[in-house]
Write a protein that holds these residues in place. Sequence first.
Motif, PDB file in Angstrom:
ATOM      1  N   PRO A 163       0.819  -1.213   0.000  1.00 19.24           N
ATOM      2  CA  PRO A 163       0.000   0.000   0.000  1.00 19.24           C
ATOM      3  C   PRO A 163       0.848   1.257   0.000  1.00 19.24           C
ATOM      4  CG  PRO A 163      -0.840  -1.600   1.580  1.00 19.24           C
ATOM      5  CD  PRO A 163       0.471  -2.125   1.104  1.00 19.24           C
ATOM      6  N   ILE A 164       0.311   2.324  -0.623  1.00 19.62           N
ATOM      7  CA  ILE A 164       1.020   3.599  -0.689  1.00 19.62           C
ATOM      8  C   ILE A 164       1.202   4.171   0.712  1.00 19.62           C
ATOM      9  CG2 ILE A 164       0.822   5.993  -1.451  1.00 19.62           C
ATOM     10  CD1 ILE A 164      -0.692   4.951  -3.895  1.00 19.62           C
ATOM     11  N   LYS A 165       2.414   4.620   0.993  1.00 17.03           N
ATOM     12  CA  LYS A 165       2.684   5.241   2.284  1.00 17.03           C
ATOM     13  C   LYS A 165       3.714   6.337   2.070  1.00 17.03           C
ATOM     14  CE  LYS A 165       2.443   5.525   6.829  1.00 17.03           C
ATOM     15  NZ  LYS A 165       1.201   5.917   7.521  1.00 17.03           N
ATOM     16  N   THR A 166       3.347   7.560   2.413  1.00 15.78           N
ATOM     17  CA  THR A 166       4.237   8.703   2.259  1.00 15.78           C
ATOM     18  C   THR A 166       4.626   9.237   3.631  1.00 15.78           C
ATOM     19  OG1 THR A 166       3.186   9.319   0.171  1.00 15.78           O
ATOM     20  CG2 THR A 166       4.460  11.023   1.282  1.00 15.78           C
ATOM     21  N   GLU A 167       5.892   9.620   3.762  1.00 19.38           N
ATOM     22  CA  GLU A 167       6.335  10.299   4.968  1.00 19.38           C
ATOM     23  C   GLU A 167       6.832  11.676   4.580  1.00 19.38           C
ATOM     24  OE1 GLU A 167       9.249   7.831   6.856  1.00 19.38           O
ATOM     25  OE2 GLU A 167       7.724   6.665   7.934  1.00 19.38           O
ATOM     26  N   VAL A 168       6.526  12.686   5.384  1.00 15.69           N
ATOM     27  CA  VAL A 168       6.931  14.068   5.137  1.00 15.69           C
ATOM     28  C   VAL A 168       7.778  14.553   6.306  1.00 15.69           C
ATOM     29  CG1 VAL A 168       6.143  16.435   4.762  1.00 15.69           C
ATOM     30  CG2 VAL A 168       4.883  14.530   3.733  1.00 15.69           C
ATOM     31  N   TRP A 169       8.920  15.156   5.973  1.00 18.73           N
ATOM     32  CA  TRP A 169       9.843  15.642   6.989  1.00 18.73           C
ATOM     33  C   TRP A 169      10.028  17.142   6.825  1.00 18.73           C
ATOM     34  CZ3 TRP A 169      12.734  12.125  10.214  1.00 18.73           C
ATOM     35  CH2 TRP A 169      12.464  10.785   9.959  1.00 18.73           C
ATOM     36  N   SER A 170      10.218  17.838   7.920  1.00 15.43           N
ATOM     37  CA  SER A 170      10.579  19.252   7.861  1.00 15.43           C
ATOM     38  C   SER A 170      12.040  19.372   7.428  1.00 15.43           C
ATOM     39  CB  SER A 170      10.382  19.926   9.224  1.00 15.43           C
ATOM     40  OG  SER A 170      11.268  19.366  10.183  1.00 15.43           O
ATOM     41  N   VAL A 171      12.390  20.502   6.806  1.00 17.93           N
ATOM     42  CA  VAL A 171      13.749  20.725   6.314  1.00 17.93           C
ATOM     43  C   VAL A 171      14.535  21.534   7.343  1.00 17.93           C
ATOM     44  CG1 VAL A 171      15.133  21.779   4.483  1.00 17.93           C
ATOM     45  CG2 VAL A 171      12.976  20.627   3.919  1.00 17.93           C
ATOM     46  N   GLY A 172      15.732  21.083   7.672  1.00 19.62           N
ATOM     47  CA  GLY A 172      16.572  21.780   8.639  1.00 19.62           C
ATOM     48  C   GLY A 172      17.701  20.884   9.076  1.00 19.62           C
ATOM     49  N   LEU A 173      18.548  21.387   9.961  1.00 17.98           N
ATOM     50  CA  LEU A 173      19.677  20.598  10.443  1.00 17.98           C
ATOM     51  C   LEU A 173      19.220  19.377  11.223  1.00 17.98           C
ATOM     52  CD1 LEU A 173      22.136  23.443  11.543  1.00 17.98           C
ATOM     53  CD2 LEU A 173      22.229  22.025   9.480  1.00 17.98           C
ATOM     54  N   THR A 174      18.056  19.486  11.843  1.00 17.80           N
ATOM     55  CA  THR A 174      17.483  18.336  12.555  1.00 17.80           C
ATOM     56  C   THR A 174      16.080  18.071  12.003  1.00 17.80           C
ATOM     57  OG1 THR A 174      16.675  19.820  14.306  1.00 17.80           O
ATOM     58  CG2 THR A 174      18.811  18.749  14.649  1.00 17.80           C
ATOM     59  N   PRO A 175      15.994  17.384  10.856  1.00 11.08           N
ATOM     60  CA  PRO A 175      14.684  17.134  10.230  1.00 11.08           C
ATOM     61  C   PRO A 175      13.743  16.419  11.197  1.00 11.08           C
ATOM     62  CG  PRO A 175      16.482  16.480   8.782  1.00 11.08           C
ATOM     63  CD  PRO A 175      17.082  16.751  10.117  1.00 11.08           C
ATOM     64  N   ALA A 176      12.479  16.845  11.145  1.00 15.04           N
ATOM     65  CA  ALA A 176      11.469  16.241  12.025  1.00 15.04           C
ATOM     66  C   ALA A 176      10.376  15.610  11.163  1.00 15.04           C
ATOM     67  CB  ALA A 176      10.873  17.302  12.946  1.00 15.04           C
ATOM     68  N   LEU A 177       9.990  14.414  11.530  1.00 17.00           N
ATOM     69  CA  LEU A 177       8.929  13.711  10.834  1.00 17.00           C
ATOM     70  C   LEU A 177       7.577  14.308  11.216  1.00 17.00           C
ATOM     71  CD1 LEU A 177       8.043  11.294   9.030  1.00 17.00           C
ATOM     72  CD2 LEU A 177       7.943   9.939  11.140  1.00 17.00           C
ATOM     73  N   LEU A 178       6.813  14.753  10.209  1.00 20.40           N
ATOM     74  CA  LEU A 178       5.511  15.332  10.499  1.00 20.40           C
ATOM     75  C   LEU A 178       4.520  14.234  10.857  1.00 20.40           C
ATOM     76  CD1 LEU A 178       5.075  18.117   7.764  1.00 20.40           C
ATOM     77  CD2 LEU A 178       6.254  18.198   9.974  1.00 20.40           C
ATOM     78  N   GLN A 179       3.646  14.553  11.776  1.00 21.75           N
ATOM     79  CA  GLN A 179       2.656  13.582  12.224  1.00 21.75           C
ATOM     80  C   GLN A 179       1.542  13.464  11.195  1.00 21.75           C
ATOM     81  OE1 GLN A 179       0.842  14.601  15.944  1.00 21.75           O
ATOM     82  NE2 GLN A 179      -0.580  12.861  15.929  1.00 21.75           N
ATOM     83  N   GLU A 180       1.210  12.209  10.842  1.00 22.52           N
ATOM     84  CA  GLU A 180       0.091  11.998   9.923  1.00 22.52           C
ATOM     85  C   GLU A 180      -1.218  12.118  10.689  1.00 22.52           C
ATOM     86  OE1 GLU A 180      -1.573   8.875   6.547  1.00 22.52           O
ATOM     87  OE2 GLU A 180       0.268   8.410   7.657  1.00 22.52           O
ATOM     88  N   THR A 181      -2.190  12.772  10.074  1.00 24.30           N
ATOM     89  CA  THR A 181      -3.490  12.956  10.693  1.00 24.30           C
ATOM     90  C   THR A 181      -4.564  12.639   9.657  1.00 24.30           C
ATOM     91  OG1 THR A 181      -4.882  14.516  11.919  1.00 24.30           O
ATOM     92  CG2 THR A 181      -3.545  15.429  10.129  1.00 24.30           C
ATOM     93  N   ILE A 182      -5.792  12.976   9.934  1.00 24.97           N
ATOM     94  CA  ILE A 182      -6.882  12.696   8.999  1.00 24.97           C
ATOM     95  C   ILE A 182      -7.733  13.941   8.827  1.00 24.97           C
ATOM     96  CG2 ILE A 182      -6.987  10.224   9.516  1.00 24.97           C
ATOM     97  CD1 ILE A 182      -9.411  10.816  11.302  1.00 24.97           C
ATOM     98  N   LEU A 183      -8.419  14.013   7.675  1.00 25.15           N
ATOM     99  CA  LEU A 183      -9.392  15.075   7.475  1.00 25.15           C
ATOM    100  C   LEU A 183     -10.643  14.771   8.286  1.00 25.15           C
ATOM    101  CD1 LEU A 183      -9.146  15.577   3.599  1.00 25.15           C
ATOM    102  CD2 LEU A 183      -8.347  17.158   5.353  1.00 25.15           C
ATOM    103  N   PRO A 184     -11.383  15.810   8.665  1.00 26.30           N
ATOM    104  CA  PRO A 184     -12.606  15.567   9.438  1.00 26.30           C
ATOM    105  C   PRO A 184     -13.593  14.654   8.704  1.00 26.30           C
ATOM    106  CG  PRO A 184     -12.013  17.889   9.500  1.00 26.30           C
ATOM    107  CD  PRO A 184     -11.102  17.248   8.509  1.00 26.30           C
TER     108      PRO A 184
END
Length: 363
Positions: free
Chosen positions: A2-23
Motif C-alpha cells: 500500500p502507498i505510504k508517504t512520509e513528510v519531513w521538515s527541512v533543517g539541520l534536525t529534520p522532524a517527521l511530520l505527524q500523519e493525521t486525517i481530514l474531518p
Amino acid sequence: MPIKTEVWSVGLTPALLQETILPSEQLLEDMIVSAPRLLSEEWMLIGRQESTGLGGRIDLLAIAPDASLVLIELKRDRTPRDVVAQALDYASWVEKLAAEDIAAIYKRYRQNADLAADFKAYFGLPLDEEALNQSHQIIIVASGLDASTERIVAYLSERDIAINVLCFQVFQQDAQQLISRSWLLDPVATQANASNTRSDGPSEPWNGEFYCSFGHSSTRSWLDAQALGFICGGGGTWYSNSLKMLAPGDRVWVNIPQQGYVGVGRVTGRATAAADFTVIHNGVDTPVLQAATRGTYHAEHRDDPTLCEYFVAVEWLQTVPVEQAIKEVGLFGNQNTVCRPTTPKWRWTIERLKARLPHFDKT
C-alpha cells in the motif's frame, strides 16, 4: 504494498511530520471542487453528485482534452470490493452517455453554462462532438490505500481497464494541515488504457503500430518535424506523457487533426524535454529550439518539466506535405499525442496507409 508517504521538515534536525486525517471525505470532495488541480491540471470538472438512475450518485465527473470522460469516486467508508464494484457499475452508465446527456449534466453542475464554449476556453481546443465520450477512465480517491484495493485495481489495469487510485495523506505541521497525493499506478498507463479501449465498437489485440496526433499549428510545425526528424507534444502532461510509451524501433504513423495522415517513421530515441533535445541541423548537433524555427514549441516553458514540449527522435520512412495529407472516410483518429489503438478501425487504417505509403518498411 500500500502507498505510504512520509513528510519531513527541512533543517539541520529534520522532524517527521505527524500523519493525521481530514474531518470527513466530504471535505476532500469540497476541496477538489474548489481546486480541481488537486486531482489533475488536465481535467475539467463537469458534474457532481449526478444521479445515475441505478440507485446511486457519482461523486465527480470530469472531461479530458480528448473529450474522454473521467469518473471520480471517493472511497469514503466502503470496503475495497464495494468501492471498486460501484465504480465499475457507474462506469457502465458513463459509457452510454450521449453528447446531449453530458451537456445537460454540465448545465446542472454550472447553471446556464455552455460545455463547448467552456471546453474551448479551458483547453484551447474545440470540442469534437464525435470524439465526446469515446473512452473513459475510473479514478478512485482515497485518504488511505489498503492492500486489497491495490491488488484489485492493479489486476484490472493489467487487463486494460482504465482504472487508478489517487491517494491523499494529511500531515500536521504546528497549527496547519498539509495534504499530499500519490498515484497507485502511472497515470500515463491509465491514460493509455483509456485511449486504447474506445467505446465505439469491439476491441482486438493491438497490432504493434503506434498512432501519433501531431498538432500542426503556430505551436509546432510539420515542416520542422519532417526536416529535423522528430514528433513532439507539450503544454501539459496530458499531451507529453504519452510520448513516453515510445521506444527505439517502434513504428509510428502520424496524423494531423482535420488534415490527415502525413507520414510514417521509426522511433530512434526516448521522449526528451525541449531543453535537452538536439537535432542535426546543417551538419551540426543543435538544440531543437534553435533549429526548429517554424513553431514556438512552448519555448517560454523550456525549464518547466510539466509545461514544456517533449520530443522523440524519428527516422522518417515516408512522409508527404500537409497539402497531400491522406484523408479518407473511416480512418482512425484520436486526440492523444500517442496511443496504441485496439479498435478494428486501426487495423483497417494501417492497411489503407500501407497502400498509400508503400515505403513504410524500408531499411
